[in-house]
Write a protein that holds these residues in place. Structure first.
Motif, mmCIF file in Angstrom:
data_model
loop_
_atom_site.group_PDB
_atom_site.id
_atom_site.type_symbol
_atom_site.label_atom_id
_atom_site.label_comp_id
_atom_site.label_asym_id
_atom_site.label_seq_id
_atom_site.Cartn_x
_atom_site.Cartn_y
_atom_site.Cartn_z
ATOM 1 N N LEU A 129 -6.115 7.039 -4.460
ATOM 2 C CA LEU A 129 -5.297 7.383 -2.825
ATOM 3 C C LEU A 129 -6.272 7.184 -1.712
ATOM 4 O O LEU A 129 -5.741 7.387 -0.676
ATOM 5 C CB LEU A 129 -4.444 8.729 -3.632
ATOM 6 C CG LEU A 129 -3.707 9.437 -1.870
ATOM 7 C CD1 LEU A 129 -2.735 8.472 -2.254
ATOM 8 C CD2 LEU A 129 -2.871 10.920 -2.908
ATOM 9 N N CYS A 184 1.096 -1.033 -0.103
ATOM 10 C CA CYS A 184 -0.020 0.172 0.482
ATOM 11 C C CYS A 184 1.011 1.241 0.258
ATOM 12 O O CYS A 184 0.170 1.747 -0.677
ATOM 13 C CB CYS A 184 -0.628 -0.266 1.451
ATOM 14 S SG CYS A 184 -1.892 -1.294 0.982
ATOM 15 N N LEU A 238 -6.881 4.204 -0.628
ATOM 16 C CA LEU A 238 -5.369 3.856 -0.100
ATOM 17 C C LEU A 238 -5.404 4.284 1.614
ATOM 18 O O LEU A 238 -4.962 2.569 1.720
ATOM 19 C CB LEU A 238 -4.589 4.218 -0.433
ATOM 20 C CG LEU A 238 -4.683 2.926 -2.311
ATOM 21 C CD1 LEU A 238 -3.310 3.892 -3.006
ATOM 22 C CD2 LEU A 238 -3.625 1.534 -1.723
ATOM 23 N N VAL A 239 -5.334 5.552 1.595
ATOM 24 C CA VAL A 239 -4.800 6.040 2.601
ATOM 25 C C VAL A 239 -5.441 5.658 4.013
ATOM 26 O O VAL A 239 -5.255 4.979 4.893
ATOM 27 C CB VAL A 239 -4.357 7.554 2.418
ATOM 28 C CG1 VAL A 239 -4.372 7.691 4.206
ATOM 29 C CG2 VAL A 239 -3.446 7.786 1.778
ATOM 30 N N GLN A 281 0.719 3.898 -2.366
ATOM 31 C CA GLN A 281 0.371 5.833 -2.096
ATOM 32 C C GLN A 281 1.584 6.680 -2.753
ATOM 33 O O GLN A 281 1.549 7.764 -3.475
ATOM 34 C CB GLN A 281 0.541 5.966 -0.878
ATOM 35 C CG GLN A 281 -0.699 5.554 -0.071
ATOM 36 C CD GLN A 281 -0.590 5.647 1.227
ATOM 37 O OE1 GLN A 281 -0.420 6.057 1.802
ATOM 38 N NE2 GLN A 281 -1.220 4.963 2.094
#
Length: 174
Positions: free
Chosen positions: A55, A32, A58-59, A36
Motif C-alpha cells: 500500500l 492504482c 502504491l501511494v 489501494q
C-alpha cells in the motif's frame, strides 16, 4: 511425512496473498486507486506488513507523498529492521524538503533555451542582407622588359688549323 497444523499456511495468509496478487494486477493495468482500496478497505491500515508495504508503495507511486510518508513510518514502527522503509522515508523527506520553486526549474530552463534559439533565429535569418561595398578590380602592374636588339652572331674565328688526309666532299677521280 505428516504435516502438522503449524506447517499449513493460515487462512488469513492465503487471503492476504490473494489480495496482494489482485492488487498487483490492478496496479499493472494502471488502476492504482482500485488497488489501494483493495489493500485498505474503509481507509484502515492493513494488518499484514506485506500488504502495508504494498500500500505504501502504491501511494508513493500515485504521488501522495505525505500519506506515503506516514505509511512507511507505520511500517518502520512494525518492522524496525525494514531497510526499504528507511530508504523510502529518507527519499520522501528529501523530496518534500525541496524549495517550492524547484518543480519549475526544468520549465524555466526549457523556456530560456527556446528564447535564445528564437532570438538567434531572427537575428541571423531575417531581414535583407547588408549591402556590400563595390569590389574594386585588382590591377597588377605588368612588368615591361625592354626589347632586345638582335645582335649579329660573332664572326667566325679564323681557322689556323689544317687537316691532312682525304679531303671530304667533292668527287673522286681515278
Amino acid at each position: 511425512m505428516s504435516t502438522t497444523v503449524s506447517d499449513k499456511p493460515s487462512g488469513t495468509a492465503i487471503v492476504a496473498s490473494l489480495r496482494l496478487s489482485k492488487a498487483l494486477a490492478l496496479a499493472q493495468r494502471g488502476e492504482c486507486a482500485a488497488a489501494q482500496r483493495l489493500l485498505s478497505p474503509q481507509g484502515s491500515l492493513p494488518s499484514h506488513n506485506t500488504e502495508l508495504q504494498a500500500l505504501a508503495a502504491l501511494v508513493t507511486t500515485a504521488g501522495d507523498y505525505e500519506r506515503a510518508l506516514e505509511l512507511w513510518r507505520q511500517l518502520l514502527q512494525r518492522q524496525p529492521q525494514n531497510a526499504e522503509a528507511r530508504r523510502m522515508i529518507g527519499s520522501i523527506e528529501t523530496w518534500l524538503a525541496r524549495p517550492s520553486w524547484a518543480p519549475y526549474v526544468p520549465w524555466a530552463c526549457g523556456g530560456l533555451v527556446a528564447l535564445v534559439a528564437l532570438v538567434l533565429f531572427f537575428a541571423m535569418g531575417s531581414g535583407t542582407p547588408a549591402p556590400k561595398a563595390p569590389v574594386k578590380p585588382v590591377v597588377t602592374p605588368v612588368q615591361t622588359v625592354p626589347a632586345r636588339r638582335a645582335t649579329p652572331p660573332p664572326p667566325p674565328a679564323e681557322d689556323d688549323s689544317f687537316t691532312i688526309g682525304v679531303p671530304t666532299g667533292g668527287s673522286r677521280r681515278r
